[in-house]
Design an enzyme around this catalytic site. Structure first.
Site, mmCIF file in Angstrom:
data_model
loop_
_atom_site.group_PDB
_atom_site.id
_atom_site.type_symbol
_atom_site.label_atom_id
_atom_site.label_comp_id
_atom_site.label_asym_id
_atom_site.label_seq_id
_atom_site.Cartn_x
_atom_site.Cartn_y
_atom_site.Cartn_z
ATOM 1 N N ASP A 133 -20.016 13.406 -15.551
ATOM 2 C CA ASP A 133 -21.473 13.229 -15.387
ATOM 3 C C ASP A 133 -21.800 12.391 -14.148
ATOM 4 O O ASP A 133 -22.948 12.033 -13.920
ATOM 5 C CB ASP A 133 -22.074 12.559 -16.646
ATOM 6 C CG ASP A 133 -21.396 11.221 -16.963
ATOM 7 O OD1 ASP A 133 -20.516 10.772 -16.180
ATOM 8 O OD2 ASP A 133 -21.746 10.605 -17.993
ATOM 9 N N CYS A 139 0.838 -1.212 0.000
ATOM 10 C CA CYS A 139 0.000 0.000 0.000
ATOM 11 C C CYS A 139 0.866 1.253 0.000
ATOM 12 O O CYS A 139 0.536 2.247 -0.661
ATOM 13 C CB CYS A 139 -0.917 0.024 1.222
ATOM 14 S SG CYS A 139 -2.039 -1.367 1.280
HETATM 15 C C1 BEZ Z 1 0.476 -4.676 1.766
HETATM 16 O O1 BEZ Z 1 0.052 -3.566 1.505
HETATM 17 O O2 BEZ Z 1 1.672 -4.932 1.802
HETATM 18 C C2 BEZ Z 1 -0.497 -5.810 2.045
HETATM 19 C C3 BEZ Z 1 -1.693 -5.550 2.674
HETATM 20 C C4 BEZ Z 1 -2.561 -6.608 2.943
HETATM 21 C C5 BEZ Z 1 -2.232 -7.889 2.544
HETATM 22 C C6 BEZ Z 1 -1.036 -8.126 1.895
HETATM 23 C C7 BEZ Z 1 -0.160 -7.080 1.642
#
Ligand code: BEZ
Length: 251
Positions: free
Chosen positions: A140, A46
């Protein structure tokens, strides 16, 4: 039960975000929008994804696209983690802030309503986390694209930008974009368009590839942004650009 379908008006939800409370439609105004979820703050994949999204934010704003992220974490975590993302992007971590808000969906209300949960990824209490969802919303307020990646597979934000280019082009012009297309390259004439209509709509030329079936459905034309009647002198230049339309012949 199908969730949101392409062409549906995107729900005008209210949410707490890192830049205050928003109503989605008001937040988007006349812009395009991208809403993208991630499983959890302070996780590695993430962090790389939101870092890349932040680095590409000027490309999204050039295209008139407002960005907004979402996860099931609280605002306090979003604020703390944002600093890590910024530091991941630049050596001097004080250099900038995250260029888009993050929604705090702690009660998973939006995640459930928008079908964003990944049943295979759970938090320590056994509650499902948000998957890596991407919604692209048109001016829209209708849904133009949705993709859902599992938590274990990071997205490619260059691909998302490429998709925005295609969505914006095909929203205004009667063309389609082929495999691996990039902005500026040749586009395809839709199968429903007659040869006569295509010839008048695309003055820079329509080129088709001969196929064993004898059917002329593989029809290319230069990017419509570059469309105008070409003079004989220009024709060779236009034609050389058509190397991106392999084995194509004018009919
Ligand atoms: C990550 O962002 O590294 C991750 C998050 C949840 C499950 C697996 C990886």
């Amino acid at each position: 039960m199908p969730g949101l379908l392409l062409g549906d008006v995107f729900p005008d939800f209210e949410a707490e975000t890192t830049t205050g409370k928003i109503k989605l439609h008001e937040f988007l105004g006349d812009s395009w929008g991208i809403l993208f979820s991630h499983p959890r703050d302070y996780t590695p994949v993430c962090t790389t994804e939101l870092g890349r999204a932040a680095r590409l934010s000027s490309e999204f704003s050039k295209r008139g696209v407002k960005m907004i992220a979402l996860s099931v974490d609280c605002l306090e975590d979003h604020h703390g983690w944002s600093k890590d993302i910024v530091a991941y992007n630049c050596e001097e971590s004080a250099c900038c802030s995250l260029p888009f808000p993050i929604i705090a969906d702690g009660k998973r209300e939006l995640a459930v309503a928008l079908g964003m949960l990944d049943p295979d990824e759970k938090d320590k209490d056994g509650m499902p986390l948000t998957a890596r969802c991407v919604f692209i919303i048109g001016p829209d307020k209708k849904l133009k694209l949705s993709v859902l990646y599992p938590a274990t597979t990071g997205r490619n934000f260059d691909e998302i930008l490429r998709v925005v280019d295609s969505l914006q082009l095909t929203a205004g012009k009667r063309v389609a974009t082929p495999v691996d297309w990039k902005s500026g390259e040749c586009v395809m004439v839709p199968p429903s368009m007659s040869e006569e209509e295509a010839a008048s709509l695309f003055p820079a030329g329509v080129y088709s590839k001969d196929l064993p079936s004898g059917k002329k459905y593989l029809r290319y034309t230069p990017h419509p942004g570059a469309q105008r009647e070409s003079t004989d002198a220009e024709h060779s230049v236009v034609y050389s650009k058509l190397t991106l339309c392999p084995n194509a012949l004018k009919f």
